[in-house]
Motif scaffolding. Structure first.
Motif, PDB file in Angstrom:
ATOM      1  N   VAL A  20       0.809  -1.229   0.000  1.00  0.00           N
ATOM      2  CA  VAL A  20       0.000   0.000   0.000  1.00  0.00           C
ATOM      3  C   VAL A  20       0.840   1.277   0.000  1.00  0.00           C
ATOM      4  CG1 VAL A  20      -1.971  -1.126   1.080  1.00  0.00           C
ATOM      5  CG2 VAL A  20      -0.240  -0.049   2.542  1.00  0.00           C
TER       6      VAL A  20
ATOM      7  N   TYR B 103      -7.059   4.568   6.261  1.00  0.00           N
ATOM      8  CA  TYR B 103      -7.953   4.057   5.225  1.00  0.00           C
ATOM      9  C   TYR B 103      -8.357   5.162   4.256  1.00  0.00           C
ATOM     10  CZ  TYR B 103     -12.612   5.500   7.157  1.00  0.00           C
ATOM     11  OH  TYR B 103     -13.717   6.190   7.579  1.00  0.00           O
TER      12      TYR B 103
ATOM     13  N   MET C 175      -7.271   4.054   0.525  1.00  0.00           N
ATOM     14  CA  MET C 175      -8.423   3.786  -0.332  1.00  0.00           C
ATOM     15  C   MET C 175      -8.946   5.050  -1.017  1.00  0.00           C
ATOM     16  SD  MET C 175      -9.017   0.597  -0.346  1.00  0.00           S
ATOM     17  CE  MET C 175      -7.597  -0.364   0.191  1.00  0.00           C
ATOM     18  N   SER C 176      -8.069   6.045  -1.172  1.00  0.00           N
ATOM     19  CA  SER C 176      -8.501   7.305  -1.776  1.00  0.00           C
ATOM     20  C   SER C 176      -8.515   7.210  -3.292  1.00  0.00           C
ATOM     21  CB  SER C 176      -7.570   8.446  -1.354  1.00  0.00           C
ATOM     22  OG  SER C 176      -6.356   8.385  -2.085  1.00  0.00           O
ATOM     23  N   ASN C 177      -9.231   8.152  -3.894  1.00  0.00           N
ATOM     24  CA  ASN C 177      -9.242   8.254  -5.354  1.00  0.00           C
ATOM     25  C   ASN C 177      -8.206   9.278  -5.788  1.00  0.00           C
ATOM     26  OD1 ASN C 177     -10.475  10.461  -4.271  1.00  0.00           O
ATOM     27  ND2 ASN C 177     -12.384  10.280  -5.421  1.00  0.00           N
TER      28      ASN C 177
ATOM     29  N   ALA D 142     -12.001   8.831   0.322  1.00  0.00           N
ATOM     30  CA  ALA D 142     -11.901   7.407   0.017  1.00  0.00           C
ATOM     31  C   ALA D 142     -13.113   6.955  -0.795  1.00  0.00           C
ATOM     32  CB  ALA D 142     -11.817   6.599   1.306  1.00  0.00           C
TER      33      ALA D 142
ATOM     34  N   TRP E 176     -14.507   0.602  -2.032  1.00  0.00           N
ATOM     35  CA  TRP E 176     -13.183   0.063  -1.727  1.00  0.00           C
ATOM     36  C   TRP E 176     -13.004  -0.127  -0.225  1.00  0.00           C
ATOM     37  CZ3 TRP E 176      -9.796   3.815  -5.172  1.00  0.00           C
ATOM     38  CH2 TRP E 176     -10.103   3.588  -6.518  1.00  0.00           C
ATOM     39  N   VAL E 177     -13.465   0.837   0.530  1.00  0.00           N
ATOM     40  CA  VAL E 177     -13.368   0.744   1.994  1.00  0.00           C
ATOM     41  C   VAL E 177     -14.188  -0.437   2.502  1.00  0.00           C
ATOM     42  CG1 VAL E 177     -13.900   1.908   4.178  1.00  0.00           C
ATOM     43  CG2 VAL E 177     -12.895   3.201   2.284  1.00  0.00           C
TER      44      VAL E 177
ATOM     45  N   LEU F 122     -12.214  -3.599   1.968  1.00  0.00           N
ATOM     46  CA  LEU F 122     -11.097  -3.687   2.909  1.00  0.00           C
ATOM     47  C   LEU F 122     -11.557  -4.214   4.258  1.00  0.00           C
ATOM     48  CD1 LEU F 122      -8.119  -2.948   3.712  1.00  0.00           C
ATOM     49  CD2 LEU F 122      -9.034  -0.734   4.428  1.00  0.00           C
TER      50      LEU F 122
ATOM     51  N   LEU G 281      -7.711  -6.289  -0.920  1.00  0.00           N
ATOM     52  CA  LEU G 281      -7.443  -5.092  -1.699  1.00  0.00           C
ATOM     53  C   LEU G 281      -8.419  -5.082  -2.875  1.00  0.00           C
ATOM     54  CD1 LEU G 281      -3.524  -5.092  -1.748  1.00  0.00           C
ATOM     55  CD2 LEU G 281      -5.023  -3.613  -0.384  1.00  0.00           C
TER      56      LEU G 281
ATOM     57  N   TRP H 158      -9.238  -0.317  -7.647  1.00  0.00           N
ATOM     58  CA  TRP H 158      -8.240   0.285  -6.755  1.00  0.00           C
ATOM     59  C   TRP H 158      -6.836   0.024  -7.273  1.00  0.00           C
ATOM     60  CZ3 TRP H 158      -4.213  -2.031  -4.052  1.00  0.00           C
ATOM     61  CH2 TRP H 158      -3.558  -1.237  -3.090  1.00  0.00           C
TER      62      TRP H 158
END
Length: 243
Positions: free
Chosen positions: A74, A187, A191-193, A199, A203-204, A207, A213, A219
């Motif tokens: 990550v 997170y 998990m950001s764009n 986030a 995606w969150v 997780l 992932l 992602w």
């Protein structure tokens, strides 16, 4: 332990474990843990073990393994990882003070704390297993395709209030509060764009609920390294937003 022996152990662990570059070429497909694999109360570490960035059995993790795994998986910087690793090693039950098992993190007050976003408090008897009811309560705040810093702070604040109301032994030290905000900052970053503070909700969800992932959902590993300054900057904003 003598310095020479410590050095020998350290070098042997580095030699036995692939470098970041080597691990990026390995099979990092998601695999559910077996009944004998060790896991922590931390979704991020569990996710990286499920993908093989950390040992899939969750055992005998050294600082070098942790730094390499979080970097390759990550893009978390060594400075941030070492803060977590130093705390984790304090709870080691491996018989080697330079390694720890993921299950060692179940110890209350080490890294695990009351008011987790996805786990019950130790008062309930199980502070490490994913709790769908608690996560549903947290995720109820995530009503948009993305999670803003303000929304994340609100969800964290509501979770702490709910835990405190349900747990007569609820307790959070200053260190626990800091750890809680760091978890939210992490997170949001990972998990950001690519904004670093927003986030992607789907995606969150993956997780936390699947400890996976969300590569299939689009992602990608963050391009920029996530270091202590970035995380602490977000922690400050989360603290203000959560007041």
């Amino acid at each position: 332990m003598k310095i020479t022996l410590w050095t020998a152990c350290l070098l042997s662990s580095v030699a036995a474990y692939p470098s970041v570059q080597e691990r990026q070429t390995e099979d990092h497909s998601w695999r559910a843990p077996s009944a004998t694999d060790r896991r922590a109360p931390c979704p991020m570490l569990n996710t990286l073990a499920n993908h093989g960035y950390l040992p899939r059995n969750g055992a005998d993790i050294s600082m070098d393994i942790l730094v390499a795994g979080l970097k390759a998986g990550v893009n978390l910087g060594a400075d941030a990882t070492k803060l977590v690793g130093a705390t984790a090693l304090k709870g080691s039950t491996t018989g080697n003070a330079s390694t720890f098992h993921l299950t060692d993190l179940n110890k209350h007050g080490l890294i695990e704390h009351d008011g987790s976003l996805s786990r019950a408090d130790i008062f309930s008897g199980d502070n490490h297993s994913f709790n769908a009811t608690i996560w549903a309560s947290t995720a109820s705040h995530f009503t948009s395709p993305t999670i803003s810093l303000a929304t994340a702070a609100k969800a964290r604040k509501a979770r702490l209030a709910a835990a405190q109301a349900a747990n007569p032994q609820f307790n959070m030290s200053d260190g626990d509060k800091q750890a809680s905000m760091i978890e939210t900052a992490l997170y949001l970053n990972v998990m950001s764009n690519e904004t670093g503070v927003t986030a992607v909700t789907a995606w969150v969800q993956k997780l936390f609920t699947q400890e996976r992932l969300p590569i299939e959902e689009g992602w990608k590993r963050p391009k920029g390294e996530i270091g202590v300054p970035t995380i602490l900057g977000l922690v400050g904003l989360i603290g203000v937003a959560g007041i």
